[in-house]
Design a protein around this motif. Structure first.
Motif, PDB file in Angstrom:
ATOM      1  N   THR B  72       0.815  -1.249   0.089  1.00 29.69           N
ATOM      2  CA  THR B  72      -0.175  -0.034  -0.172  1.00 29.69           C
ATOM      3  C   THR B  72       0.753   0.981  -0.072  1.00 29.69           C
ATOM      4  O   THR B  72       1.838   1.277   0.739  1.00 29.69           O
ATOM      5  CB  THR B  72      -0.729   0.138   1.059  1.00 29.69           C
ATOM      6  OG1 THR B  72      -1.135  -1.219   1.653  1.00 29.69           O
ATOM      7  CG2 THR B  72      -2.061   0.634   1.240  1.00 29.69           C
ATOM      8  N   ARG B  74       0.395   5.163   1.240  1.00 24.86           N
ATOM      9  CA  ARG B  74      -0.433   5.996   2.034  1.00 24.86           C
ATOM     10  C   ARG B  74      -0.140   7.240   1.874  1.00 24.86           C
ATOM     11  O   ARG B  74       1.193   7.855   1.872  1.00 24.86           O
ATOM     12  CB  ARG B  74      -0.328   5.497   3.487  1.00 24.86           C
ATOM     13  CG  ARG B  74      -0.911   4.338   3.798  1.00 24.86           C
ATOM     14  CD  ARG B  74      -0.941   3.784   5.289  1.00 24.86           C
ATOM     15  NE  ARG B  74      -1.193   2.402   5.403  1.00 24.86           N
ATOM     16  CZ  ARG B  74      -2.632   2.141   5.358  1.00 24.86           C
ATOM     17  NH1 ARG B  74      -3.544   2.959   5.367  1.00 24.86           N
ATOM     18  NH2 ARG B  74      -2.757   0.742   5.570  1.00 24.86           N
ATOM     19  N   ALA B  79      -4.734   5.045   2.638  1.00 23.44           N
ATOM     20  CA  ALA B  79      -4.399   4.495   1.511  1.00 23.44           C
ATOM     21  C   ALA B  79      -4.775   5.271   0.170  1.00 23.44           C
ATOM     22  O   ALA B  79      -6.135   5.706   0.151  1.00 23.44           O
ATOM     23  CB  ALA B  79      -4.869   2.896   1.507  1.00 23.44           C
ATOM     24  N   ASP B  81      -5.552   4.328  -2.987  1.00 24.84           N
ATOM     25  CA  ASP B  81      -6.246   3.554  -3.669  1.00 24.84           C
ATOM     26  C   ASP B  81      -7.918   3.941  -3.475  1.00 24.84           C
ATOM     27  O   ASP B  81      -8.799   3.688  -3.770  1.00 24.84           O
ATOM     28  CB  ASP B  81      -5.910   2.255  -4.058  1.00 24.84           C
ATOM     29  CG  ASP B  81      -5.859   1.466  -2.775  1.00 24.84           C
ATOM     30  OD1 ASP B  81      -5.119   0.191  -3.266  1.00 24.84           O
ATOM     31  OD2 ASP B  81      -5.902   2.012  -1.910  1.00 24.84           O
ATOM     32  N   GLU B  82      -7.964   4.326  -2.010  1.00 24.16           N
ATOM     33  CA  GLU B  82      -9.212   4.444  -1.371  1.00 24.16           C
ATOM     34  C   GLU B  82      -9.469   6.050  -1.051  1.00 24.16           C
ATOM     35  O   GLU B  82     -10.634   6.164  -0.630  1.00 24.16           O
ATOM     36  CB  GLU B  82      -9.290   3.866   0.163  1.00 24.16           C
ATOM     37  CG  GLU B  82      -9.130   2.330  -0.046  1.00 24.16           C
ATOM     38  CD  GLU B  82      -8.629   1.970   1.481  1.00 24.16           C
ATOM     39  OE1 GLU B  82      -9.126   2.925   2.548  1.00 24.16           O
ATOM     40  OE2 GLU B  82      -8.304   0.716   1.635  1.00 24.16           O
TER      41      GLU B  82
END
Lengths: 290, 347, 325
Positions: B72, B74, B79, B81-82
């Protein structure tokens, strides 16, 4: 110990990429002016017939007279005037075709090249399809279905032209995509649309211009071919291709009816090709002097 | 301890090459393997490695130009991708980049002013005259005249272009800049100008840098901490001055030896010098990736991949030999392999 | 001066462009004895690469032309040779290695073929004899498994191996002079280290003269015996490496030495060289480094400083050292 002197010049060469080739440029300028001002400068209307003055030879031949400098066709229409008006058809169709086909092709080429993936595959299949279409056949079919008109010609030619643009543009975009400034635009947060419009498009503009210029000649020839076959710009609008066709029956006796329009096509296309070559050398940044 | 701007956990990226023949498996390239990273606000971290080390891929992963195979990235703990679009915008505004090649980093058909303004325009931070003002400020901060905003990239020299690239990176007032070999393509005399500029900017604004380079000297000049990468992994990490002056890992020692110029004919006795040519990420050796080249390799090095161990506060190394005194002795050797060429005439 | 080796006298080459004559190489003189290496140091635009091209008479046409000078290789003036004779010299008498190994090799030809090309051309070797020589050459440049590697294509080798293969091709015909134009610039630093030691080893054995061109002055002491510093088309200082590095006389040399951050140097601040190099079209009458020089004084702008001999073979062109009586 010494290297050679300046390279010898060739026809159509300018003095280095600085100045455009003079003769081709002059011809092109004359062509444009002619197309715009035909109704002002042509000695006669291209439509008026005079059967008593059919097939008059050009003025320097016996039987010719100075009122019809290049002679007349079989129904007595002044050849010179028809030639001058014919430029409108040729140039008009060519510009419209390049305009429409070029725009569609460039946009689709950029999208295909930048976005990639299935979009790219889909667009490229369309390109392959378009390029496999026999132009003449398509024109014949269209004419059978609808009446002949200038717009049909433009439509048919655009179908072929867009694919050429798309393919070339896509190729350029594929390599452009990997350049650092594109990655950095993404890092700056630019959207895909913005990147295509602000970063990709300005950098392929040169290619598009050069391709466009070089294609104009080809489109003119195609249009002339279609008109020659009778599926192009319909009579009585003067078009060089149909003028050549008109003169076919009289090739041996009244050769001027076919020859002059044919020469006009040749001269114009040659000039455009020279100009296109010059433009390509000029705009290609790799050749720019330090 | 200040906030963490950017971090990575177990970051891994593998690429698949083309199959050599129809039924074989496509070759796998382990570009980055299990990399952990933490960049705090105001911190300067160097990433050192040669070709194949994965340092550029690491940069691309951090910048979201590539997706990791696993692990991941961050941004401020979240994160990436979130992130929802506002978060993405914040990320882009906060983390910027400067790349190696000044000639392809600037869009050839845009004016300098437009290039520098882009991050601002895109993030809609400012509008209108505020944008122009910020652009002029950014250009002046990097030592260019405000008037150069009207020019095109091809009118500038390599060093000037790189300054523009830095100005663009600064435009959105980022907190962190990732620099991938920013001075390697520049002439030696210009290099120093840019390194000094980067130093000043960092001191003025408290920027965090992730400075990627193969040049140990530039990294030592600019960075407080350094990570050394080899074939996709971090093999040594710690305070830059300590790691680069007294490296513990044999590979870092080799790098140091290669970086210090020696006089003709001297200094070839060091066993590290016999180390063979580089491996590649296509055919990763078993165990420790460096073992085929390592003069100290033992059977355990071929069997087992070494795990990073803490040697001291903030100092880590991944090597089976970390306890052996042999390394200390050779670290001393590597330290004085060069002959000082400071002339008495130099101040 | 021991016989053999390279002697260059007042080599001058200009590039004739529409905007004027670019004085890329403006009166360059140096000697390289057999078995010794001269490091030619300069930044981009200094003329160092043009000098290499001039030596090979491979200046870009039609703009580039050698205007004056002598290039003596083992006593023969190369500039007086016909193009045909010069072709016989290139690859055999003089060999050259370029910076980028990727573009130095043809990607569609096998490595073995390319390494053997000079042998095919100059020594007319064929078949098995050629094959054996090529394998031997590859082994000399420490490329492992040469029999297999011969049949490989350039992209299948690493950058370092490619550069060594290029070196093998260069050394195939035992040249008397090897020109290496930034051969390690695109290589990793550890690869560079090995490559330089390899070059030295081969040079010790074959005793060719070597011209080592680089922009990184700190590479010079590890491989060169002599050094010449170039700026704006001229050599501003040259001499034995030990002399120039421990007693640099020209301000530009000193600036170059101080300009790069050094790993073993604890000093914490670097001094950049302000300004930019001058135009080579109208460089002006005075010292070309003058405008950027912190020691410049009134003489510097007026006339170009003549050469001053400081000690055995250590020469400099600088008014600080050559004040007229």
């Amino acid at each position: 110990m010494e290297s050679g002197g300046p390279q010898s010049a060739t026809v159509g060469d300018s003095g280095g990429p600085g100045r455009p080739p003079v003769l081709p440029l002059a011809i092109f300028v004359v062509l444009v002016l002619d197309a715009l001002l035909a109704n002002v400068i042509a000695p006669y209307s291209p439509y008026v017939t005079d059967l008593s003055k059919g097939l008059v030879p050009p003025f320097w031949l016996p039987g010719g007279d100075s009122s019809h400098l290049l002679g007349t066709d079989q129904v007595g229409r002044d050849l010179l005037s028809r030639l001058m008006y014919g430029a409108r058809a040729s140039l008009g169709v060519a510009l419209a075709t390049i305009g429409i086909g070029g725009t569609v092709g460039t946009v689709l080429g950029m999208v295909a090249g930048y976005v990639g993936g299935t979009t790219d595959s889909a667009i490229m299949r369309l390109v392959d399809g378009s390029l496999s279409v026999p132009v003449i056949l398509l024109a014949l079919v269209l004419v059978a279905v609808r009446e002949p008109s200038a717009w049909n010609v433009i439509l048919v030619l655009s179908v072929v032209i867009w694919a050429r643009f798309a393919r070339l543009v896509r190729g350029e975009v594929l390599s452009l995509r990997e350049r650092a400034f594109v990655s950095l635009a993404r890092i700056a947060g630019s959207s895909t649309t913005r990147i295509i419009v602000r970063h990709i498009f300005p950098n392929i503009l040169n290619t598009v211009i050069v391709v466009g210029t070089l294609q104009v000649g080809w489109v003119i020839v195609l249009e002339a071919s279609l008109s020659f076959l009778g599926v192009g710009v319909p009579p009585p609008t003067p078009a060089w291709g149909s003028m050549v066709a008109d003169g076919r029956a009289h090739m041996m006796s009244a050769w001027w009816v076919s020859l002059f329009p044919g020469l006009a096509i040749l001269l114009v296309v040659l000039s455009l090709n020279f100009l296109g070559d010059w433009l390509r050398d000029r705009l290609d940044p790799r050749l720019r002097q330090v | 301890m200040s906030d963490i701007v950017l971090s990575a956990e177990s970051l891994t990226k593998t690429f698949h090459g083309r199959k050599r023949w129809l039924f074989g498996r496509p070759p796998v390239i382990h570009a980055v393997s299990n990399v952990d990273l933490r960049l705090h606000e105001g911190e300067t971290v160097g990433v050192v490695g040669e070709s194949g080390s994965g340092k550029t891929t690491l940069a691309r992963l951090l910048l979201q130009l590539e997706w990791p195979t696993s692990g991941t990235v961050r941004f401020r703990g979240r994160a990436v991708d979130e992130l929802a679009p506002p978060g993405v915008r914040e990320f882009r505004q906060t983390v910027q980049a400067v790349f190696q090649d000044p000639y392809s980093s600037l869009s050839p058909r845009m004016r300098i002013g437009e290039i520098v303004a882009e991050p601002l325009v895109v993030s809609r931070q400012l509008a209108g005259t505020d944008v122009l003002r910020r652009v002029a400020e950014a250009l002046e901060r990097v030592g260019l005249e405000a008037g150069s905003a009207q020019r095109y990239p091809h009118e500038l020299s390599g060093g000037q272009r790189q300054r523009v690239a830095i100005a663009r990176a600064l435009a959105s007032s980022p907190k962190a800049i990732i620099l991938d070999e920013p001075v390697s393509s520049l002439d030696v005399s210009i290099r120093v100008q840019i390194l000094n500029l980067l130093r000043e900017l960092q001191a003025q604004s408290g920027l965090a840098y992730l400075f990627i380079s193969h040049d140990l000297s530039s990294v030592r000049y600019l960075c407080r901490r350094v990570m050394v990468m080899y074939l996709g992994r971090v093999i040594e990490e710690g305070p830059a001055a300590a790691v680069l002056a007294r490296p513990k890992h044999p590979y870092t020692q080799l790098l140091r030896m290669a970086a210090i110029p020696r006089w003709k004919g001297r200094g070839d006795q060091n066993p590290l010098f016999q180390a063979d040519e580089a491996g590649d990420t296509l055919n990763l050796p078993s165990g420790c990736a460096f073992h085929p080249r390592c003069p100290y390799s033992a059977p355990v090095c071929i069997r087992e991949r070494p795990v990073a161990r803490e040697l001291g506060p903030g100092r880590y190394m991944a090597c089976h030999g970390y306890e052996e005194p042999l390394h200390e002795a050779d670290a001393r050797h590597a330290g004085d392999a060069g002959v000082s060429n400071r002339s008495p005439l130099l101040e | 001066m021991v016989s053999g080796g390279l002697e260059v006298r007042d080599l001058t080459a200009y590039l004739f462009t529409k905007r004027g004559a670019v004085r890329a190489v403006d009166g360059v003189s140096f000697d390289i004895p057999r078995g010794k290496t001269l490091g030619l140091v300069g930044e981009s635009g200094s003329g160092k690469s043009m000098t290499c091209l001039a030596l090979m008479q491979l200046l870009p046409r039609p703009a580039g032309r050698i205007v004056a000078g002598e290039v003596l290789l083992d006593g023969v003036d190369l500039l007086k040779l016909s193009e045909r004779d010069m072709q016989a010299v290139r690859g055999k008498g003089i060999a050259m290695i370029l910076q980028d190994p990727t573009s130095s090799m043809n990607p569609v030809l096998k490595v073995g073929y390319q390494v053997g090309e000079p042998l095919r051309e100059h020594e007319k070797l064929r078949g098995d004899v050629l094959r054996k020589r090529v394998i031997d050459l590859l082994r000399q440049v420490r490329i492992g498994a040469p029999e297999e590697r011969m049949s490989a294509y350039p992209h299948e080798l690493s950058g370092g191996m490619r550069q060594r293969a290029v070196g093998a091709a260069a050394l195939a015909c035992n040249p008397r002079l090897l020109i290496a134009d930034e051969p390690t610039t695109s290589l990793d630093v550890t690869v560079q280290m090995h490559y330089l030691s390899l070059l030295q080893e081969i040079q010790q054995r074959e005793q060719f003269a070597m011209l080592f061109v680089t922009h990184d002055i700190h590479l010079v002491p590890s491989i060169c015996d002599f050094v010449a510093v170039m700026y704006a088309g001229r050599i501003v200082e040259q001499g034995e490496v030990e002399a120039v590095f421990t007693r640099p006389a020209h301000p530009y040399t000193r600036a170059l030495l101080k300009a790069a951050p050094r790993l073993d140097d604890e000093s914490d601040s670097l001094e950049p060289i302000p300004g930019l190099p001058p135009s080579l079209i109208e460089p002006g009458a005075g010292c070309r480094f003058g405008p950027r020089c912190s020691h410049a004084f009134d003489l510097c702008a007026g006339a170009y400083p003549p050469e001053t001999a400081l000690e055995e073979s250590h020469r400099v062109n600088c008014w600080l050292h050559g004040r007229p009586a």
